[in-house]
Design an enzyme around this catalytic site. Structure first.
Site, PDB file in Angstrom:
ATOM      1  N   ARG A  32      -3.083  10.889   5.847  1.00  0.00           N
ATOM      2  CA  ARG A  32      -3.166   9.506   6.332  1.00  0.00           C
ATOM      3  C   ARG A  32      -2.603   8.530   5.310  1.00  0.00           C
ATOM      4  NH1 ARG A  32      -6.800   5.206   5.483  1.00  0.00           N
ATOM      5  NH2 ARG A  32      -8.367   6.446   4.401  1.00  0.00           N
ATOM      6  N   GLU A  54      -6.354   1.858  -3.414  1.00  0.00           N
ATOM      7  CA  GLU A  54      -4.913   1.919  -3.632  1.00  0.00           C
ATOM      8  C   GLU A  54      -4.352   0.508  -3.812  1.00  0.00           C
ATOM      9  OE1 GLU A  54      -3.437   4.975  -1.094  1.00  0.00           O
ATOM     10  OE2 GLU A  54      -1.786   3.655  -0.544  1.00  0.00           O
ATOM     11  N   PHE A  98       0.863  -1.181   0.000  1.00  0.00           N
ATOM     12  CA  PHE A  98       0.000   0.000   0.000  1.00  0.00           C
ATOM     13  C   PHE A  98       0.894   1.223   0.000  1.00  0.00           C
ATOM     14  CE2 PHE A  98      -4.529   1.012   0.938  1.00  0.00           C
ATOM     15  CZ  PHE A  98      -5.094  -0.139   0.427  1.00  0.00           C
ATOM     16  N   LEU A 133     -14.609   5.183  -4.983  1.00  0.00           N
ATOM     17  CA  LEU A 133     -13.199   4.879  -4.790  1.00  0.00           C
ATOM     18  C   LEU A 133     -12.733   3.640  -5.555  1.00  0.00           C
ATOM     19  CD1 LEU A 133     -10.926   6.005  -2.925  1.00  0.00           C
ATOM     20  CD2 LEU A 133     -11.252   3.916  -1.625  1.00  0.00           C
ATOM     21  N   HIS A 143     -11.779  12.195   0.239  1.00  0.00           N
ATOM     22  CA  HIS A 143     -11.868  10.821   0.722  1.00  0.00           C
ATOM     23  C   HIS A 143     -11.873  10.684   2.241  1.00  0.00           C
ATOM     24  CE1 HIS A 143     -11.321   6.553   0.840  1.00  0.00           C
ATOM     25  NE2 HIS A 143     -10.099   6.616   1.330  1.00  0.00           N
ATOM     26  N   HIS A 200      -8.158  11.372  -2.367  1.00  0.00           N
ATOM     27  CA  HIS A 200      -7.608  10.100  -2.837  1.00  0.00           C
ATOM     28  C   HIS A 200      -7.397  10.219  -4.344  1.00  0.00           C
ATOM     29  CE1 HIS A 200      -7.234   5.849  -3.716  1.00  0.00           C
ATOM     30  NE2 HIS A 200      -7.249   5.579  -2.423  1.00  0.00           N
ATOM     31  N   GLN A 219      -8.154  14.713   3.040  1.00  0.00           N
ATOM     32  CA  GLN A 219      -7.396  13.909   2.077  1.00  0.00           C
ATOM     33  C   GLN A 219      -8.158  13.714   0.770  1.00  0.00           C
ATOM     34  OE1 GLN A 219      -6.576   9.443   2.604  1.00  0.00           O
ATOM     35  NE2 GLN A 219      -4.598  10.402   2.797  1.00  0.00           N
ATOM     36  N   ARG A 231      -0.770   9.565  -0.674  1.00  0.00           N
ATOM     37  CA  ARG A 231      -1.919  10.028  -1.462  1.00  0.00           C
ATOM     38  C   ARG A 231      -1.849  11.494  -1.847  1.00  0.00           C
ATOM     39  NH1 ARG A 231      -6.493   6.579   1.802  1.00  0.00           N
ATOM     40  NH2 ARG A 231      -5.817   4.612   0.903  1.00  0.00           N
TER      41      ARG A 231
HETATM   42  C1  LIG Z   1     -14.741   3.914  -0.160  1.00  0.00           C
HETATM   43  C2  LIG Z   1     -13.812   3.884   1.020  1.00  0.00           C
HETATM   44  C3  LIG Z   1     -12.816   2.939   1.091  1.00  0.00           C
HETATM   45  C4  LIG Z   1     -11.943   2.920   2.181  1.00  0.00           C
HETATM   46  N1  LIG Z   1     -10.970   1.959   2.233  1.00  0.00           N
HETATM   47  C5  LIG Z   1     -10.157   1.906   3.323  1.00  0.00           C
HETATM   48  C6  LIG Z   1      -9.183   0.875   3.450  1.00  0.00           C
HETATM   49  O1  LIG Z   1      -9.069  -0.025   2.609  1.00  0.00           O
HETATM   50  N2  LIG Z   1      -8.386   0.878   4.529  1.00  0.00           N
HETATM   51  C7  LIG Z   1      -8.482   1.837   5.515  1.00  0.00           C
HETATM   52  O2  LIG Z   1      -7.732   1.788   6.477  1.00  0.00           O
HETATM   53  N3  LIG Z   1      -9.413   2.822   5.417  1.00  0.00           N
HETATM   54  C8  LIG Z   1     -10.249   2.866   4.354  1.00  0.00           C
HETATM   55  N4  LIG Z   1     -11.198   3.850   4.278  1.00  0.00           N
HETATM   56  C9  LIG Z   1     -11.395   4.748   5.415  1.00  0.00           C
HETATM   57  C10 LIG Z   1     -12.137   4.002   6.516  1.00  0.00           C
HETATM   58  O3  LIG Z   1     -13.024   3.068   5.962  1.00  0.00           O
HETATM   59  C11 LIG Z   1     -12.909   4.959   7.413  1.00  0.00           C
HETATM   60  O4  LIG Z   1     -12.089   6.009   7.840  1.00  0.00           O
HETATM   61  C12 LIG Z   1     -13.448   4.228   8.639  1.00  0.00           C
HETATM   62  O5  LIG Z   1     -14.119   3.044   8.261  1.00  0.00           O
HETATM   63  C13 LIG Z   1     -14.346   5.128   9.464  1.00  0.00           C
HETATM   64  O6  LIG Z   1     -14.926   4.360  10.487  1.00  0.00           O
HETATM   65  P1  LIG Z   1     -15.758   5.058  11.639  1.00  0.00           P
HETATM   66  O7  LIG Z   1     -16.221   3.955  12.525  1.00  0.00           O
HETATM   67  O8  LIG Z   1     -14.982   6.155  12.229  1.00  0.00           O
HETATM   68  O9  LIG Z   1     -17.012   5.731  10.908  1.00  0.00           O
HETATM   69  P2  LIG Z   1     -18.135   5.167   9.910  1.00  0.00           P
HETATM   70  O10 LIG Z   1     -17.905   3.772   9.475  1.00  0.00           O
HETATM   71  O11 LIG Z   1     -18.283   6.200   8.839  1.00  0.00           O
HETATM   72  O12 LIG Z   1     -19.454   5.150  10.830  1.00  0.00           O
HETATM   73  C14 LIG Z   1     -20.044   6.336  11.297  1.00  0.00           C
HETATM   74  C15 LIG Z   1     -21.273   5.974  12.111  1.00  0.00           C
HETATM   75  O13 LIG Z   1     -21.793   7.134  12.717  1.00  0.00           O
HETATM   76  C16 LIG Z   1     -23.203   7.137  12.618  1.00  0.00           C
HETATM   77  N5  LIG Z   1     -23.657   8.536  12.698  1.00  0.00           N
HETATM   78  C17 LIG Z   1     -23.127   9.625  12.089  1.00  0.00           C
HETATM   79  N6  LIG Z   1     -23.805  10.743  12.442  1.00  0.00           N
HETATM   80  C18 LIG Z   1     -24.784  10.334  13.296  1.00  0.00           C
HETATM   81  C19 LIG Z   1     -25.815  11.006  13.998  1.00  0.00           C
HETATM   82  N7  LIG Z   1     -25.983  12.342  13.922  1.00  0.00           N
HETATM   83  N8  LIG Z   1     -26.640  10.262  14.765  1.00  0.00           N
HETATM   84  C20 LIG Z   1     -26.511   8.921  14.866  1.00  0.00           C
HETATM   85  N9  LIG Z   1     -25.545   8.236  14.224  1.00  0.00           N
HETATM   86  C21 LIG Z   1     -24.690   8.939  13.445  1.00  0.00           C
HETATM   87  C22 LIG Z   1     -23.507   6.441  11.310  1.00  0.00           C
HETATM   88  O14 LIG Z   1     -24.800   5.898  11.308  1.00  0.00           O
HETATM   89  C23 LIG Z   1     -22.417   5.352  11.319  1.00  0.00           C
HETATM   90  O15 LIG Z   1     -22.901   4.237  12.018  1.00  0.00           O
HETATM   91  C24 LIG Z   1     -12.076   3.873   3.203  1.00  0.00           C
HETATM   92  C25 LIG Z   1     -13.074   4.833   3.132  1.00  0.00           C
HETATM   93  C26 LIG Z   1     -13.933   4.842   2.040  1.00  0.00           C
HETATM   94  C27 LIG Z   1     -14.963   5.926   1.981  1.00  0.00           C
END
Ligand SMILES: Cc1cc2nc3c(=O)[nH]c(=O)nc-3n(C[C@H](O)[C@H](O)[C@H](O)COP(=O)(O)OP(=O)(O)OC[C@H]3O[C@@H](n4cnc5c(N)ncnc54)[C@H](O)[C@@H]3O)c2cc1C
Length: 591
Positions: free
Chosen positions: A399, A256, A121, A253, A354, A243, A241, A287
């Site tokens: 990141r 990578e 990566f 997306l 991203h 991407h 960031q 990135r």
């Molecule tokens: C397409 C894509 C591919 C990616 N690929 C990778 C990868 O391969 N490797 C890597 O390390 N990272 C990757 N990332 C980044 C990584 O996936 C995210 O940074 C990470 O999963 C975020 O997790 P989280 O638990 O912080 O938030 P999220 O998974 O975004 O969850 C947020 C939660 O908050 C809740 N929420 C938000 N606002 C409210 C509200 N007002 N009231 C109630 N609930 C709310 C939502 O319902 C959800 O459950 C990727 C990101 C994307 C977009």
């Protein structure tokens, strides 16, 4: 309209957000105390489900690796803005949290010898930057999907209480204690107060504020706005960031991992231009470097297509067999959204917003902290944050790929442990304040009772288009000052926004209007931080200040919201002292 009901629930720990960070925290907290999770969507629809390429950990399954090399890469990738103790903490814990997932039953891809498959990566190297290393653990190109489903099953087994399709509107405080949140029941209507001993925001990222982005519709950064409105700071918001490989025209997306498997970028002359920008690691530079190289190629007229507004990502030479085995989701995305069969033709790509490096400031225990320059980082009692909504700060100004799934596992886990301990240490809940949730209740009732002057959609469109144009991959004093003025006008217009749907059940008009208000609030912090920061570092690139300026700007930004809605900036030092190993001082970047 008759008064809308208010229901009160009491739990030891309340976590807002059911992505990887929220569920990992819930799993840990529920081992000790009564734990509830509130989520705007069903948990397995959180954005973590979309993560493709993998999670970084120096397991050495394919070749020798070491957490110190991982730490070195993460600090360098962060352009020296990451806090080195937090980075060390995360990289050391990486093997442990990945093996735990394996033991929970997460279906990783496997090597011939049965161990977890690891791929290359961007920015991940061995021996302090000598060459790329296979460090990213993957479940094909659906790692987040496998991770989130595994965690959800474990939470159900542990009897975590889920409030799905509940929307958090306000953080509740009593004096200096955070005591829970106010939420709206999306399916049925009605206010719900969640009274907690410890409250966590794991609400995900904030890049829906950009027109072209790779994020889920729910990634509107609600947690940040609620934190600002409660009088607490947010950190380093100007670091967004981009991407390099979003599908041209739509932004979805392309991981990578494609370049990790041997794919590469081409300009309109069929040249592998990355060799000019990153002579050592070419397409696997970090990135920010690749996104800027692509933007620069386009600025110089070497973009592809009639408009010269995208580049090509070639991967057919990897072979259809490997593409279908290791990148099946990518094949499908390219086919559906770009109408290309990537086993035969290249995918048209452009940089896409991203990931949010900035967020709610936290320490190594995922406690939210206060404190600017020369002040201690004092924890807020009962308030925690983890995941993309938080700023630990392990990613600094930029990141590295596959470090976010790691961040959410590490700080989700320790946050869950600390919340359980904190809750156990309090004999009683700290009482709710008088009139809990007054502000949020008034906000919703006035929208439901009001008349429509301005429509939400028009304001939202202008917000994301102007943020992309004025506060995107390249920024200048002029574009940022322009954006400050645009935001002021949009905030004025927002005050007149009304909703046509007055129903209580599934009123998405209402939810999206609240989200827009949140986005406007923290967009001001992004723009103010970017305008003040007269240097280029990581993902923040100022055309008028193209160099990194360690003397003046080797510090974190903190943004506070004043009573009148304006933003006040403060700063705090970067923690350069790791827990055990020598400090990695800022150096010129050579890729
Ligand atoms: C397409 C894509 C591919 C990616 N690929 C990778 C990868 O391969 N490797 C890597 O390390 N990272 C990757 N990332 C980044 C990584 O996936 C995210 O940074 C990470 O999963 C975020 O997790 P989280 O638990 O912080 O938030 P999220 O998974 O975004 O969850 C947020 C939660 O908050 C809740 N929420 C938000 N606002 C409210 C509200 N007002 N009231 C109630 N609930 C709310 C939502 O319902 C959800 O459950 C990727 C990101 C994307 C977009």
């Amino acid at each position: 309209m008759a008064d809308i009901s208010v229901t009160i629930h009491k739990h030891d720990v309340v976590i807002v957000g059911a992505g990887g960070a929220g569920l990992r925290a819930a799993l840990e907290a529920s081992k000790g105390v009564n734990t509830a999770v509130i989520s705007e969507v069903f948990p397995t629809r959180s954005h973590t489900v979309a993560a493709q390429g993998g999670v970084a950990a120096s397991l050495s399954n394919v070749e020798p690796d070491d957490w110190v090399w991982h730490m070195f890469d993460t600090i360098k990738g962060s352009d020296y803005l990451g806090d080195q103790d937090a980075i060390e903490f995360m990289c050391r814990m990486a093997p442990e949290v990945v093996i735990e997932l394996e033991h929970m039953g997460m279906p990783f891809s496997r090597l011939q010898n049965g161990k977890i498959f690891q791929r290359r990566f961007g920015g991940h190297t061995k021996d302090f930057g000598k060459e790329a290393v296979q460090r990213t653990c993957a479940a094909a190109d659906r790692t987040g999907h496998a991770m989130l489903h595994t965690l959800y099953e474990q939470c159900v087994k542990n009897q975590v209480v889920f409030y799905n399709e509940f929307y958090a509107l306000e953080l509740l405080k009593n004096e200096d204690h955070v005591v829970g949140v106010l939420a709206w029941d999306i399916a049925n209507g009605g206010f719900h107060i969640f009274h907690a001993k410890a409250t966590m925001f794991a609400t995900g990222g904030y890049v829906r504020v950009y027109k072209t982005n790779s994020n889920a519709h729910i990634n509107t950064g609600d947690g940040l706005a609620l934190t600002l409105r409660a009088g607490f700071p947010v950190e380093d918001l100007e670091f967004v960031q981009f991407h390099p490989t979003g599908i041209y025209g739509v932004g979805n997306l392309i991981t990578e991992g494609v370049r990790g498997e041997g794919g590469y970028l081409l300009n309109k002359d069929g040249e592998r231009f990355m060799k000019r920008y990153a002579p050592t690691v070419w397409d696997l530079a970090s990135r920010d470097v690749v996104s800027r190289a692509m933007a620069e190629e386009m600025r110089q007229g070497r973009g592809c297509g009639p408009e010269g507004d995208h580049m090509l990502l070639k991967l057919d030479h990897i072979g259809a067999g490997i593409i279908h085995e290791r990148l099946p989701g990518i094949w499908e995305l390219a086919y559906v959204f770009a109408h290309v069969d990537c086993t035969k033709e290249p995918i048209p790509v452009t940089p896409t917003a991203h990931y949010s490096m900035g967020g709610i400031p936290t320490n190594l225990s995922a406690e939210v902290v206060l404190g600017g320059m020369d002040k201690p980082e004092e924890p807020v009692k009962g308030f925690y944050a983890a995941g993309e909504a938080a700023c630990a700060s392990v990613h600094g100004a930029n990141r590295l790929g596959s470090n976010s799934l790691l961040d959410i596992m590490v700080f989700g886990k320790v946050g869950g442990q600390h919340m359980a301990q904190f809750a156990q240490s309090l004999p009683e809940h700290v009482p709710l304040p008088e009139n809990p949730g007054k502000r949020g209740i008034e906000e919703v009732t006035s929208l439901l009772n009001g008349t429509a002057g301005e429509t939400m959609g028009a304001v939202w469109d202008e917000l994301k288009e102007s943020m992309e144009a004025n506060c995107g991959v390249f920024r200048t004093e002029e574009t940022l000052a322009k954006q400050r003025a645009v935001l002021q006008k949009l905030c004025d217009r927002y005050k007149k926004v009304g909703i046509a749907d007055k129903g209580l059940a599934f009123n998405l008009d209402l939810i999206e209007t609240l989200e827009l208000g949140h986005m406007l609030d923290y967009s001001k912090a992004i723009v103010e931080g970017a305008l003040a920061r007269q240097e280029s570092r990581g993902a923040h690139y100022r055309d008028d200040y193209p160099k990194r300026d360690d003397e003046k700007w080797h510090k974190h930004s903190l943004a506070y919201m004043e009573e009148d809605g304006s933003i006040r900036l403060d700063y705090k030092p970067v923690r350069m002292k790791p827990l055990t190993v020598p400090t990695f001082e800022p150096k010129e970047r050579v890729y």
